[in-house]
Design a protein around this motif. Structure first.
Motif, mmCIF file in Angstrom:
data_model
loop_
_atom_site.group_PDB
_atom_site.id
_atom_site.type_symbol
_atom_site.label_atom_id
_atom_site.label_comp_id
_atom_site.label_asym_id
_atom_site.label_seq_id
_atom_site.Cartn_x
_atom_site.Cartn_y
_atom_site.Cartn_z
ATOM 1 N N HIS A 197 11.103 -0.186 -14.785
ATOM 2 C CA HIS A 197 10.182 -1.004 -14.001
ATOM 3 C C HIS A 197 10.926 -2.243 -13.454
ATOM 4 O O HIS A 197 10.884 -2.523 -12.248
ATOM 5 C CB HIS A 197 8.986 -1.422 -14.872
ATOM 6 N N TRP A 231 12.165 -3.872 -9.474
ATOM 7 C CA TRP A 231 12.074 -5.258 -8.972
ATOM 8 C C TRP A 231 13.450 -5.775 -8.544
ATOM 9 O O TRP A 231 13.602 -6.402 -7.495
ATOM 10 C CB TRP A 231 11.502 -6.191 -10.057
ATOM 11 N N GLN A 261 4.472 2.076 -14.552
ATOM 12 C CA GLN A 261 4.407 0.837 -13.763
ATOM 13 C C GLN A 261 5.579 0.736 -12.780
ATOM 14 O O GLN A 261 5.453 0.071 -11.753
ATOM 15 C CB GLN A 261 4.328 -0.382 -14.678
ATOM 16 N N PHE A 303 4.796 0.024 -8.945
ATOM 17 C CA PHE A 303 5.497 -0.969 -8.123
ATOM 18 C C PHE A 303 6.016 -0.305 -6.847
ATOM 19 O O PHE A 303 5.803 -0.809 -5.744
ATOM 20 C CB PHE A 303 6.664 -1.590 -8.903
ATOM 21 N N TYR A 304 6.676 0.847 -7.013
ATOM 22 C CA TYR A 304 7.261 1.525 -5.842
ATOM 23 C C TYR A 304 6.163 1.926 -4.855
ATOM 24 O O TYR A 304 6.275 1.692 -3.650
ATOM 25 C CB TYR A 304 8.073 2.742 -6.298
ATOM 26 N N SER A 337 3.438 0.544 -4.325
ATOM 27 C CA SER A 337 2.759 -0.617 -3.738
ATOM 28 C C SER A 337 3.592 -1.283 -2.644
ATOM 29 O O SER A 337 3.150 -2.251 -2.024
ATOM 30 C CB SER A 337 2.452 -1.655 -4.823
ATOM 31 N N GLN A 338 4.826 -0.795 -2.444
ATOM 32 C CA GLN A 338 5.706 -1.432 -1.455
ATOM 33 C C GLN A 338 5.455 -0.891 -0.049
ATOM 34 O O GLN A 338 5.045 0.259 0.125
ATOM 35 C CB GLN A 338 7.176 -1.176 -1.826
ATOM 36 N N LEU A 384 1.929 -6.789 -5.351
ATOM 37 C CA LEU A 384 3.324 -6.572 -5.749
ATOM 38 C C LEU A 384 4.262 -6.505 -4.550
ATOM 39 O O LEU A 384 5.477 -6.546 -4.700
ATOM 40 C CB LEU A 384 3.450 -5.270 -6.559
ATOM 41 N N SER A 385 3.679 -6.385 -3.362
ATOM 42 C CA SER A 385 4.506 -6.281 -2.154
ATOM 43 C C SER A 385 4.619 -7.641 -1.487
ATOM 44 O O SER A 385 3.635 -8.370 -1.368
ATOM 45 C CB SER A 385 3.854 -5.289 -1.191
#
Ligand code: HDE
Length: 726
Positions: free
Chosen positions: A199, A203, A454, A458-459, A461-462, A549-550
């Motif tokens: 995770h 980032w 997660q 994260f990925y 949500s980009q 997150l983006s």
């Protein structure tokens, strides 16, 4: 220029004032206060003779110089700091009894230190790295240190792995290379065997690892903490810092160039903004979880590789941090400040996060070596504004002259003082957390083992460009790894985050994704990614992606403090410059003239215009946008100058706003910045605003709006597509 040196608002300034030494109108003395008569020559037996041991001034001066260096921080060695203050918006009494969070009128002095992690003290600010965001609040109840990062999660779950992780990322021990870089074998060897890092790896491979400025990055406490109110009720909290200027980054290509052109880029940016009176501001936000909800998430609140999506538990803005004064002396303040996560005040407490628990030991311990003894709390920058009274005594470099006969407790000789404080007198009481009936063992709780969900969240949500940058970062990093099996192990792990990401990186590396890899440790790798189905849950509520997150969702409504280059040569159209300079200044930006040489330009009307940078001292990567004013002679000179054309091409390549006026438009053609068919030929490329007829009109307004967007990523997408890279 604002006077940032003395800010009577902050109590800490008064405290430091006693230790400031200003020798501007003084005689030179030795450390003993004896005035020095000759600081040019050592004492000799005759002009040709040997130096004499008797020369106390020479000996003292050299002795002190020999011992000027102290060990740099083992991690976070490279940093920059500033003074400021914090104020809460409204009383937080319902959730915490911490006195500095009760009253909006209370201005709590703070010192903040930003840092990179891996590099040594003299390394570049622009390394691909996590950034430290450490804040010392000098509260009336003692110091509270919020020692956070600019990413909300960490690489490992248990403190026992920290030395391994740091050894892996630091320069390799046999030849001490590379400096301040994770793109090497030992780092990726460790990561490829540590799936819990996946995770945070997302980032660190994202643009978050390349902030545009310390003033434009978020901060996070990472661990879940506790807050306890007057009634003894406990809630879980996550700390967030949100910069008022939005969250912005630079491109990797830019970062590498800035590292060469100005390795102090972030330090200079912070310093200059404060000197200019553009005080950096951050909002403190809290995510608050009721104690009863501790187990209502599908992840463990004490697992530092997990975050609480903001869409499940909103971040409540509770106060504001303002940085308004640069340090007087880097070593005395920024270098000697000693943060410690164990520095808490009543109303704030820890959780059982096994990373946090290890940190509680580490920070004090490291200062013993770094600052040379147990009295580092007496160094002015570390001293609390709250009074200190205890029976701790002596040790190297003790400053306090404790009076009286007793240094023990209980005593009667000193009337029993200093006496312990009851909770109602402000004594710190640890939250009486109930512990489960448990056996002593070396283990992790079951929920900790979901290492990928997660990372995938994260990925997912980009934005498309952010996904591309993650893939490119991985391609760069793994491309610098020499051992094939490490690259393959990483590709295999990436398939568990997202198959298309793994394929993209594999393509760039010219490799196939292996079907299986050797797993020397129990890595607990699932059969495949959960790409579509993972939905973090809280009390039955689910989300698919987390827009927060983006960075694409950050506010873009200001150009305050942005640096704009105006590229010009002799014969420039003066009005085109002055009109734009005024408009940019009014919007809070800094416009700088870049010209073939320093000194003054002569405008078409023969007037002198001062130059800020030459093409030798300036570079496109120092700026957020570029303006090309008209003036036939100026444009003619620039079109023949390869450095000027490179400046324009790079600004375009890095997706920044460009404005051109009058003949300035010709320079865009000359630089072929629109060679993919979308550039100045059609003038439809986003972020390029022109006014060929030379009148200012709406140009400045459109340019300012374009600068607000920070970057025009579709330009990069088009360039990548044209080169058939995506
Ligand atoms: Fe640190 N960390 N850390 N760290 N850390 C240090 O303390 C450590 C961790 C962070 O500007 C050291 O004074 C351990 C997480 C910042 O002075 C040291 C573990 C987070 C700074 C240390 C962690 C941080 C440090 C080195 C795992 C984000 C710079 C010098 C258990 C929440 C502070 C020093 C400054 C510095 C230990 C993990 C943030 C060695 C053992 C997670 C911002 O004590």
């Amino acid at each position: 220029m604002a006077d940032t040196k003395h800010n009577p608002d902050t109590a800490k300034d008064k405290d430091l004032a006693a230790n400031r030494e200003d020798s501007s109108k003084e005689f030179l003395t030795t450390d003993q206060g004896v005035r020095v008569n000759d600081n040019q020559n050592s004492l000799k037996a005759g002009a040709h003779g040997p130096s004499l041991l008797e020369d106390f001034h020479l000996r003292e001066k050299i002795m002190h110089f020999d011992h000027e260096r102290i060990p740099e921080r083992v991690v976070h060695a490279r940093g920059s700091g500033a003074h400021g203050f914090f104020q809460v918006y409204e009383s937080l009494a319902p959730i915490t009894r911490a006195s500095f969070l009760q009253n909006p009128a209370t201005k709590t002095p703070v010192f903040v230190r930003f840092s990179t992690v891996a590099g040594s003290r003299g390394s570049s600010d622009l390394a691909r790295d996590v950034r430290g965001f450490a804040t010392k609040f000098y509260t009336e109840e003692g110091n509270f240190d919020l020692v956070g990062n600019n990413m909300p999660v960490f690489f490992i779950q248990d403190a026992i792995k920290f030395p391994d992780f740091v050894h892996a990322v630091k320069p390799e021990p046999h030849h001490e290379m590379p400096q301040a870089a994770s793109a090497h074998d030992t780092f990726w060897d460790f990561i490829s065997l540590t799936p819990e890092s996946m995770h945070t790896i997302m980032w660190v491979m994202s643009d978050r690892a390349l902030p545009r400025s310390y003033r434009m990055m978020q901060g996070f406490g990472v661990h879940t903490f506790r807050m306890i109110n007057e009634r003894g009720e406990c809630r879980f909290v996550k700390f967030h810092w949100k910069p008022m200027l939005g969250v912005h980054s630079v491109l990797w290509d830019e970062a590498q160039k800035i590292s060469g052109k100005d390795p102090d880029f972030h330090r200079r940016d912070l310093w200059q903004a404060i000197e200019n009176g553009d005080f950096p501001e951050y909002e403190l936000g809290l995510q608050v979880v009721e104690e009863a909800d501790e187990h209502s998430f599908d992840f463990d609140l004490t697992d530092p590789t997990k975050l609480i999506p903001e869409e499940l538990v909103p971040v409540r803005p509770v106060g504001k941090l303002t940085l308004n004064r640069n340090p007087d002396n880097f070593f005395a303040e920024t270098e000697q400040i000693a943060f410690c996560i164990a520095n808490v005040v009543p109303g704030i407490d820890f959780t059982d996060d096994p990373l946090l628990q290890g940190r509680l030991f580490s920070y004090q311990d490291t200062q013993l070596t770094r600052l040379g003894g147990p009295n580092f709390h007496e160094i002015p920058i570390n001293r609390p504004v709250a009074p200190v009274h205890n029976d701790q005594r002596d040790g190297h470099m003790r400053q306090t002259i404790n009076v009286g006969q007793t240094s023990y407790e209980p005593n009667t000789i000193s009337g029993g003082y200093p006496v312990q404080a009851r909770a109602k007198d402000g004594g710190y009481v640890t939250y009486p957390e109930r512990l489960m009936d448990a056996a002593k063992l070396r283990a992790r709780s079951e929920k900790f083992f979901d290492h990928f969900s997660q990372a995938t969240l994260f990925y997912n949500s980009q934005s498309e460009i952010e996904k591309l940058h993650i893939a490119q970062a991985l391609e760069f990093e793994l491309g610098n790894v020499q051992r094939l099996q490490i690259r393959e192990r990483m590709l295999f792990l990436l398939t568990r985050v997202d198959r298309t990401l793994a394929e993209r990186v594999a393509h760039g590396l010219g490799l196939r994704i292996p079907e299986k890899v050797d797993q020397p440790l129990n890595m607990n790798i699932p059969a495949d990614a959960k790409t579509e189905e993972y939905q973090p849950m809280h009390n039955g509520r689910k989300i698919v992606a987390s827009p927060a997150l983006s960075m694409a969702t950050t506010p873009r409504n200001t150009i305050k403090t942005r640096q704009i280059a105006i590229l010009a040569a002799d014969g420039v159209d003066e009005t085109a410059i002055t009109d734009m300079q005024k408009a940019l200044k009014d919007a809070g930006a800094q416009a700088r003239i870049v010209a073939p040489r320093l000194g003054f330009l002569r405008s078409a009307k023969g007037r002198s215009i001062p130059v800020d940078y030459s093409l030798m001292t300036g570079a496109s990567v120092f700026f957020d946008a570029l303006y090309l004013p008209g003036g036939a002679a100026s444009v003619d000179a620039l079109r023949k100058d390869p450095d000027a054309l490179l400046f324009i091409i790079e600004t375009f390549k890095h997706c920044k706003a460009i404005a051109a006026n009058g003949e300035g438009v010709d320079l865009l053609h000359e630089a072929h910045v629109g060679s993919n068919g979308t550039g100045p030929d059609t003038m439809k490329t986003d972020g390029i605003v022109v006014n060929a007829n030379g009148r200012s009109g709406r140009l400045a307004e459109d340019f300012i709006h374009a600068i607000m967007q920070h970057r025009f990523w579709n330009r990069q997408m088009m360039m990548e597509k044209a080169a058939m890279k995506v």
